[in-house]
Every structure is written in C-alpha cells, then in structure tokens.
Design an enzyme around this catalytic site. Structure first.
Site, PDB file in Angstrom:
ATOM      1  N   ARG A   1       0.862  -1.176   0.000  1.00 40.47           N
ATOM      2  CA  ARG A   1       0.000   0.000   0.000  1.00 40.47           C
ATOM      3  C   ARG A   1       0.903   1.231   0.000  1.00 40.47           C
ATOM      4  O   ARG A   1       2.098   1.146   0.247  1.00 40.47           O
ATOM      5  CB  ARG A   1      -0.889  -0.012   1.241  1.00 40.47           C
ATOM      6  CG  ARG A   1      -1.899  -1.161   1.229  1.00 40.47           C
ATOM      7  CD  ARG A   1      -2.628  -1.279   2.553  1.00 40.47           C
ATOM      8  NE  ARG A   1      -3.216  -0.031   2.951  1.00 40.47           N
ATOM      9  CZ  ARG A   1      -3.499   0.325   4.208  1.00 40.47           C
ATOM     10  NH1 ARG A   1      -3.240  -0.511   5.203  1.00 40.47           N
ATOM     11  NH2 ARG A   1      -4.031   1.489   4.484  1.00 40.47           N
TER      12      ARG A   1
ATOM     13  N   THR B   1      -2.512  11.244  10.121  1.00 35.11           N
ATOM     14  CA  THR B   1      -3.840  11.874  10.101  1.00 35.11           C
ATOM     15  C   THR B   1      -4.505  11.765  11.464  1.00 35.11           C
ATOM     16  O   THR B   1      -5.095  12.721  11.967  1.00 35.11           O
ATOM     17  CB  THR B   1      -4.745  11.155   9.063  1.00 35.11           C
ATOM     18  OG1 THR B   1      -4.058  11.108   7.826  1.00 35.11           O
ATOM     19  CG2 THR B   1      -6.066  11.862   8.894  1.00 35.11           C
ATOM     20  N   ARG B   2      -4.391  10.584  12.060  1.00 31.79           N
ATOM     21  CA  ARG B   2      -5.073  10.375  13.344  1.00 31.79           C
ATOM     22  C   ARG B   2      -4.460  11.226  14.448  1.00 31.79           C
ATOM     23  O   ARG B   2      -5.164  11.715  15.327  1.00 31.79           O
ATOM     24  CB  ARG B   2      -5.058   8.888  13.721  1.00 31.79           C
ATOM     25  CG  ARG B   2      -6.064   8.108  12.878  1.00 31.79           C
ATOM     26  CD  ARG B   2      -6.222   6.699  13.359  1.00 31.79           C
ATOM     27  NE  ARG B   2      -5.500   5.750  12.533  1.00 31.79           N
ATOM     28  CZ  ARG B   2      -5.375   4.460  12.821  1.00 31.79           C
ATOM     29  NH1 ARG B   2      -5.891   3.992  13.936  1.00 31.79           N
ATOM     30  NH2 ARG B   2      -4.731   3.661  12.017  1.00 31.79           N
TER      31      ARG B   2
ATOM     32  N   ARG C   1     -10.683   7.686  11.647  1.00 32.34           N
ATOM     33  CA  ARG C   1      -9.974   6.809  10.708  1.00 32.34           C
ATOM     34  C   ARG C   1      -8.836   7.573  10.067  1.00 32.34           C
ATOM     35  O   ARG C   1      -8.633   8.751  10.312  1.00 32.34           O
ATOM     36  CB  ARG C   1     -10.941   6.324   9.627  1.00 32.34           C
ATOM     37  CG  ARG C   1     -11.474   4.930   9.848  1.00 32.34           C
ATOM     38  CD  ARG C   1     -11.873   4.297   8.530  1.00 32.34           C
ATOM     39  NE  ARG C   1     -10.714   4.041   7.678  1.00 32.34           N
ATOM     40  CZ  ARG C   1     -10.800   3.794   6.373  1.00 32.34           C
ATOM     41  NH1 ARG C   1     -11.965   3.810   5.771  1.00 32.34           N
ATOM     42  NH2 ARG C   1      -9.712   3.549   5.668  1.00 32.34           N
ATOM     43  N   GLY C   2      -8.109   6.902   9.196  1.00 31.20           N
ATOM     44  CA  GLY C   2      -7.018   7.553   8.480  1.00 31.20           C
ATOM     45  C   GLY C   2      -5.693   6.975   8.886  1.00 31.20           C
ATOM     46  O   GLY C   2      -5.616   6.193   9.838  1.00 31.20           O
ATOM     47  N   ASN C   3      -4.632   7.351   8.175  1.00 30.53           N
ATOM     48  CA  ASN C   3      -3.316   6.817   8.528  1.00 30.53           C
ATOM     49  C   ASN C   3      -2.824   7.447   9.838  1.00 30.53           C
ATOM     50  O   ASN C   3      -3.478   8.331  10.389  1.00 30.53           O
ATOM     51  CB  ASN C   3      -2.331   6.973   7.361  1.00 30.53           C
ATOM     52  CG  ASN C   3      -2.049   8.425   7.042  1.00 30.53           C
ATOM     53  OD1 ASN C   3      -1.948   9.250   7.942  1.00 30.53           O
ATOM     54  ND2 ASN C   3      -1.931   8.734   5.767  1.00 30.53           N
TER      55      ASN C   3
ATOM     56  N   CYS D   1     -13.856  -7.259  11.826  1.00 29.81           N
ATOM     57  CA  CYS D   1     -13.648  -5.937  12.414  1.00 29.81           C
ATOM     58  C   CYS D   1     -14.875  -5.529  13.220  1.00 29.81           C
ATOM     59  O   CYS D   1     -14.950  -4.430  13.737  1.00 29.81           O
ATOM     60  CB  CYS D   1     -13.424  -4.889  11.338  1.00 29.81           C
ATOM     61  SG  CYS D   1     -11.942  -5.134  10.390  1.00 29.81           S
TER      62      CYS D   1
ATOM     63  N   SER E   1     -11.484   1.506  16.744  1.00 28.86           N
ATOM     64  CA  SER E   1     -11.413   0.075  17.056  1.00 28.86           C
ATOM     65  C   SER E   1     -12.270  -0.258  18.272  1.00 28.86           C
ATOM     66  O   SER E   1     -12.134   0.351  19.338  1.00 28.86           O
ATOM     67  CB  SER E   1      -9.944  -0.290  17.300  1.00 28.86           C
ATOM     68  OG  SER E   1      -9.817  -1.255  18.312  1.00 28.86           O
TER      69      SER E   1
ATOM     70  N   THR F   1     -10.629   6.688  18.553  1.00 32.21           N
ATOM     71  CA  THR F   1     -10.229   5.383  18.012  1.00 32.21           C
ATOM     72  C   THR F   1     -11.401   4.804  17.224  1.00 32.21           C
ATOM     73  O   THR F   1     -12.559   5.028  17.578  1.00 32.21           O
ATOM     74  CB  THR F   1      -9.792   4.372  19.095  1.00 32.21           C
ATOM     75  OG1 THR F   1      -9.492   3.129  18.445  1.00 32.21           O
ATOM     76  CG2 THR F   1     -10.864   4.113  20.135  1.00 32.21           C
TER      77      THR F   1
ATOM     78  N   SER G   1       0.724   4.016   1.946  1.00 35.93           N
ATOM     79  CA  SER G   1       0.850   4.861   3.139  1.00 35.93           C
ATOM     80  C   SER G   1       2.314   4.908   3.561  1.00 35.93           C
ATOM     81  O   SER G   1       3.110   4.035   3.228  1.00 35.93           O
ATOM     82  CB  SER G   1      -0.008   4.316   4.282  1.00 35.93           C
ATOM     83  OG  SER G   1       0.582   3.160   4.842  1.00 35.93           O
TER      84      SER G   1
ATOM     85  N   ARG H   1     -12.111  -3.006  19.935  1.00 35.23           N
ATOM     86  CA  ARG H   1     -11.221  -3.619  20.913  1.00 35.23           C
ATOM     87  C   ARG H   1     -10.610  -2.550  21.809  1.00 35.23           C
ATOM     88  O   ARG H   1     -10.601  -2.676  23.043  1.00 35.23           O
ATOM     89  CB  ARG H   1     -10.109  -4.382  20.171  1.00 35.23           C
ATOM     90  CG  ARG H   1      -9.035  -4.968  21.072  1.00 35.23           C
ATOM     91  CD  ARG H   1      -7.906  -5.566  20.238  1.00 35.23           C
ATOM     92  NE  ARG H   1      -7.228  -4.568  19.428  1.00 35.23           N
ATOM     93  CZ  ARG H   1      -6.300  -3.732  19.870  1.00 35.23           C
ATOM     94  NH1 ARG H   1      -5.926  -3.774  21.131  1.00 35.23           N
ATOM     95  NH2 ARG H   1      -5.750  -2.844  19.067  1.00 35.23           N
ATOM     96  N   ARG H   2     -10.120  -1.460  21.208  1.00 33.84           N
ATOM     97  CA  ARG H   2      -9.510  -0.388  22.000  1.00 33.84           C
ATOM     98  C   ARG H   2     -10.579   0.339  22.818  1.00 33.84           C
ATOM     99  O   ARG H   2     -10.373   0.640  23.994  1.00 33.84           O
ATOM    100  CB  ARG H   2      -8.780   0.582  21.073  1.00 33.84           C
ATOM    101  CG  ARG H   2      -7.493  -0.008  20.517  1.00 33.84           C
ATOM    102  CD  ARG H   2      -6.862   0.840  19.425  1.00 33.84           C
ATOM    103  NE  ARG H   2      -5.566   0.280  18.996  1.00 33.84           N
ATOM    104  CZ  ARG H   2      -5.016   0.528  17.818  1.00 33.84           C
ATOM    105  NH1 ARG H   2      -5.597   1.317  16.948  1.00 33.84           N
ATOM    106  NH2 ARG H   2      -3.839  -0.018  17.514  1.00 33.84           N
TER     107      ARG H   2
ATOM    108  N   LYS I   1      -1.473  -7.747  11.318  1.00 30.96           N
ATOM    109  CA  LYS I   1      -2.783  -7.584  11.969  1.00 30.96           C
ATOM    110  C   LYS I   1      -3.865  -7.106  11.007  1.00 30.96           C
ATOM    111  O   LYS I   1      -5.044  -7.175  11.336  1.00 30.96           O
ATOM    112  CB  LYS I   1      -2.682  -6.651  13.173  1.00 30.96           C
ATOM    113  CG  LYS I   1      -2.605  -5.190  12.853  1.00 30.96           C
ATOM    114  CD  LYS I   1      -2.927  -4.400  14.106  1.00 30.96           C
ATOM    115  CE  LYS I   1      -2.883  -2.919  13.782  1.00 30.96           C
ATOM    116  NZ  LYS I   1      -3.263  -2.087  14.899  1.00 30.96           N
ATOM    117  N   ASP I   2      -3.483  -6.638   9.829  1.00 31.17           N
ATOM    118  CA  ASP I   2      -4.481  -6.232   8.832  1.00 31.17           C
ATOM    119  C   ASP I   2      -4.887  -7.381   7.916  1.00 31.17           C
ATOM    120  O   ASP I   2      -5.724  -7.209   7.031  1.00 31.17           O
ATOM    121  CB  ASP I   2      -3.945  -5.078   7.967  1.00 31.17           C
ATOM    122  CG  ASP I   2      -3.726  -3.808   8.776  1.00 31.17           C
ATOM    123  OD1 ASP I   2      -4.375  -3.676   9.833  1.00 31.17           O
ATOM    124  OD2 ASP I   2      -2.920  -2.971   8.356  1.00 31.17           O
TER     125      ASP I   2
END
Ligand SMILES: NCc1[nH]cc(CCC(=O)O)c1CC(=O)O
Length: 300
Positions: A8, A152-153, A147-149, A241, A127, A125, A10, A129-130, A80-81
């Site tokens: 990818r 960005t976050r 969201r975002g890379n 997810c 997620s 977040t 990123s 899970r988080r 993890k993705d």
C-alpha cells in the site's frame, strides 16, 4: 534475481516495505527489488468506518490479486491487517522480528497520563477492541470514531479537539515519530493488543520456493511462533472488524502462554481468558482458546 514487491502507499506501508527490502539485501546483495504501490479499497474509501466497508480484506485483496497474477512477487503487510484465511495459492513466508506489540495513548500536550485526562474527556479510536478496553479502565471517557493513517489520526487531536488517540506503538516506532512525553504505553493487562500487532506479514505465492528460501534468512523464530499462535486464535474466532478481538502470545523456553480477548459488538460482554501450551501445539493452542471463548460468549 529481481523481486517485485507490492505494498500500500501509506507512509507506514512504504517504510515497512523498505525495511524488509533492506534486510533481504543485506543477506542477499545480488537480489534486486522493485517497489510497486497498489491502492486498496480501504485506501480509496477514506471516510467510512472500516466495519462499514467490509472485513479485513479491504486492505489486502487488490494486492493479493496481483500476487496471483504474477505482476508482483511478494507483498509486505502489517500482519494484523490480514484476514484469517488467505486466498488459495498464497502463503505467508518468514518474518523479521516483532516491533513493540502494545497500544499507546498519544495525548494532547499538557496531559501526561491516563489519569490526567479530564472527566468525560474525548479519546479517538475506530477500534472496538480499544474502545471497550479503555472504557473498562475509564468509563467516563467519550470515544470518538476516527480513521485515516497514523499521521492523520494524530492531527485529529488538534483538529477535533480530542484529549488523545489510541494507536499501535509499532506504527509510531517504525515511522520514527518523536512524540516524546505525549506517548503513554498501555500495558497489555489494560489493553490487550490486536492479534499479531507489530508483526510484519510477507505474503508470496505458495509454490515460490526460491523466494521462500531467500526469506528464510530474515526469519525471527519467536516472532514466527507468536504470529502462528495469534493468527490461529483470530481464525478460531472467525476474526472480523465488527467485534472486539485481542490476543498476545508469550514464548518462554519451550512453553507458550496465550491470552485472548473477545466481546460482543456493543461491548456488553467482554471476556479475557488464558491458556498454556508447548511449542509442539502452536496452532492448536490458539484454536482451542478461541473455540472455548466463542462457546462461552454464546452462552452469555
Ligand atoms: N489498522 C492500521 C494499522 N495497521 C498496522 C498498524 C501498526 C503496525 C502494526 O501493528 O504492526 C496500524 C496502525 C494502528 O493500529 O495504530
């Protein structure tokens, strides 16, 4: 020999890909590598939560298509993705050493710990899970979906007036971001990480023995074990997810210790369980813990 490496676009994906290429080149100076950037559905649709776009395959499918077509020879992903099951004809090869597996809070300037966050503070977040784990420890917090890379976050702390965001330590470390005091590491007893967080996945064609042999030289044994066990757990729960899933495997001598986390979509139920095993039953351990936990959840 020339290897075309798909990734990818990123910053993190490119950094990880170049790290792997550097390790390969050190061990095999005659191998030539070319990077090919591939856009995935997850990169193109930027404004929807991931669980509204699809499953984990939104970051891998287009890249895997090119592997199968032969337009690339190898793909570097964050493990993890990756979905639990790979397409027929592809496999994961060897992997280098794991980065820090923990999650971290990146806090607004002036806040130095989780206890410092004001009552009712806002944490970003996307997620579950988080979200549900941090809420166990600070039920007063407001969780904002972002969201975002990674870059960005982190910017969203200022832009959306948040007190902090939760990210993987591995991403921050690999990018070499210097956030100093603003980073607080979350112990796994508070936030169990995503299965295989911090591990790289190197995906190749199943019959590509030549490349598999080259990659053998970059292998890190403990990481391979953790990856196998934690991915087996993910497969066992049917990892999506849409529900909170976490896992972390520790290896000591020939013993393995696996902790798993599983919850419902709405976070009403969140269970954390533990299993021990030996090196001769890696996948079984992950699978058994997952199946036991799924059974327990279905009864709850
Ligand atoms: N979901 C995006 C993603 N995929 C891999 C990493 C970090 C690197 C890793 O965990 O290996 C991140 C960023 C994050 O979760 O903060």
């Amino acid at each position: 020999m020339k290897i075309i490496v798909g990734t990818r676009g990123s910053n993190l994906a490119l950094t990880q890909t170049n790290m792997v290429i550097d390790i390969i080149k050190k061990a095999h100076p005659n191998v030539e590598c070319e990077v090919k950037i591939i856009k995935t559905k997850g990169d193109i649709i930027k404004d929807l939560p991931i669980d509204k776009i699809g499953g984990k395959e939104i970051f891998t499918k287009e890249i895997e298509r090119e592997l199968l077509d032969g337009t690339i020879d190898m793909a570097v992903h964050s493990m993890k993705d990756m979905p639990g099951e790979l397409p027929k004809g592809l496999k994961l090869s060897f992997t280098p050493e794991r980065e820090d597996y923990r999650d971290v809070l990146v806090l607004r300037k002036g806040i130095n710990s989780i206890d410092d966050i004001p009552l009712g503070g806002k944490i970003g977040t996307g997620s579950k899970r988080r979200k549900y784990q941090i809420l166990k420890c600070r039920p007063d917090l407001e969780i904002v979906g972002i969201r975002g890379n990674i870059e960005t976050r982190i910017k969203k702390i200022e832009e959306e007036n948040l007190d902090g965001v939760i990210l993987a330590a591995a991403g921050i470390n690999r990018l070499g971001l210097n956030l100093g005091e603003r980073v607080v590491h979350l112990d796994k007893d508070i936030v169990l990480p995503s299965p295989t967080q911090g591990i790289l996945a190197i995906e190749i064609r199943e019959n590509d023995n030549r490349l598999d042999n080259i990659l053998k030289s970059i292998s890190h044994t403990k990481t391979e074990i953790q990856g196998k066990v934690e991915r087996a757990f993910l497969k066992g729960v049917g990892g999506s997810c849409h529900i909170p899933v976490g896992a972390y495997c520790e290896v000591v001598g020939d013993k393995i210790y696996l902790e798993g986390l599983l919850g419902t979509m709405d976070g009403e139920v969140l269970i954390r369980r533990y299993i021990e095993g030996n090196l001769d039953s890696l996948e079984d351990i992950g699978y058994v813990l997952a199946k036991d936990m799924v059974k327990e959840m279905n009864k709850a």
